[in-house]
Design a protein around this motif. Structure first.
Motif, short mmCIF file in Angstrom:
data_model
loop_
_atom_site.label_atom_id
_atom_site.label_comp_id
_atom_site.label_asym_id
_atom_site.label_seq_id
_atom_site.Cartn_x
_atom_site.Cartn_y
_atom_site.Cartn_z
N VAL A 4 -52.31 -28.27 19.21
CA VAL A 4 -51.33 -27.21 18.99
C VAL A 4 -49.94 -27.82 19.23
O VAL A 4 -49.77 -28.65 20.12
N ILE A 61 -41.92 -30.63 12.74
CA ILE A 61 -42.79 -29.65 12.04
C ILE A 61 -43.46 -30.33 10.85
O ILE A 61 -44.66 -30.20 10.63
N GLY A 70 -51.80 -24.70 15.03
CA GLY A 70 -50.89 -23.61 15.32
C GLY A 70 -49.72 -24.14 16.11
O GLY A 70 -49.74 -25.29 16.58
N ALA A 71 -48.70 -23.31 16.26
CA ALA A 71 -47.50 -23.76 16.99
C ALA A 71 -46.94 -22.63 17.84
O ALA A 71 -47.10 -21.44 17.54
N VAL A 73 -43.21 -21.77 19.32
CA VAL A 73 -41.85 -22.20 19.01
C VAL A 73 -40.83 -21.40 19.82
O VAL A 73 -40.73 -20.17 19.65
N LEU A 89 -40.51 -23.92 9.06
CA LEU A 89 -41.60 -23.06 9.56
C LEU A 89 -42.26 -22.28 8.42
O LEU A 89 -43.46 -22.02 8.45
N TYR A 92 -44.91 -24.33 7.16
CA TYR A 92 -45.94 -24.70 8.14
C TYR A 92 -47.17 -23.84 7.85
O TYR A 92 -47.08 -22.61 7.83
N TRP A 96 -48.05 -19.40 13.89
CA TRP A 96 -47.16 -19.83 14.98
C TRP A 96 -46.52 -18.60 15.63
O TRP A 96 -46.36 -17.55 15.00
N ALA A 120 -42.92 -15.28 11.84
CA ALA A 120 -43.85 -15.57 12.94
C ALA A 120 -45.08 -14.67 12.87
O ALA A 120 -45.00 -13.53 12.39
N LEU A 139 -52.70 -17.75 19.80
CA LEU A 139 -53.13 -18.74 18.80
C LEU A 139 -54.64 -18.91 18.82
O LEU A 139 -55.28 -19.01 17.77
#
Ligand code: DQA
Length: 144
Positions: A4, A61, A70-71, A73, A89, A92, A96, A120, A139
């Protein structure tokens, strides 16, 4: 290895010393540890990147877009006008979560809008370092 991405923007490298009455006493290293604790059970690792420059966050990224599931941020002040961060993003491919340590809605007006929030999967605000734990759990849930 499943990983992650933990991404933190400008001025977050000095957490622990930076306005602790607002951002708390935990360092970024502590926070990376909290996230690692949360995802360890699933066998996930944490790739932690902090940079004060938007372009470096964009690069991170891109570099991790296909190797992370997943992220999390925290864009710092880039929430207000980080358009290239926003576009990175957008490209991505995994879920996230945006995190802010402080309750940005209870602060100055200029902190009330996030250009990344509409993209998001979720946003966690105002819960301090615990918010990163919640984002990690989110996540896991979303990957589930
Ligand atoms: C922050 C909130 C932002 O408004 C601010 O610029 C930060 C930290 C937070 O975690 O509360 O750098 O993202």
């Amino acid at each position: 290895m499943t990983s992650v991405l933990l991404l933190n923007g400008p001025n977050l490298g000095i957490l622990g010393e930076r306005e602790p009455e607002i951002y708390g006493h935990d360092t970024l290293e502590d926070i990376a540890g909290f996230v690692a604790d949360e995802v360890a059970g699933a066998g996930w690792k944490v790739v932690s990147v902090q940079d004060d420059c938007e372009g470096e966050l964009v690069r991170a990224i891109h570099a991790h877009r296909s190797s992370t599931v997943g992220a999390i941020v925290n864009p710092g002040a880039l929430m207000m006008a980080g358009w290239s961060l926003r576009d990175a993003l957008a490209a991505y491919p995994a879920p996230w979560i945006e995190v802010h340590l402080s309750n940005v809605w209870a602060r100055e007006q200029f902190r009330h809008e996030s250009v990344i929030a509409p993209l998001a999967s979720g946003v966690v605000v105002g819960l301090g370092a615990f918010g990163y734990r919640l984002a990690a759990r989110a996540l896991l849930h979303l990957s589930g």
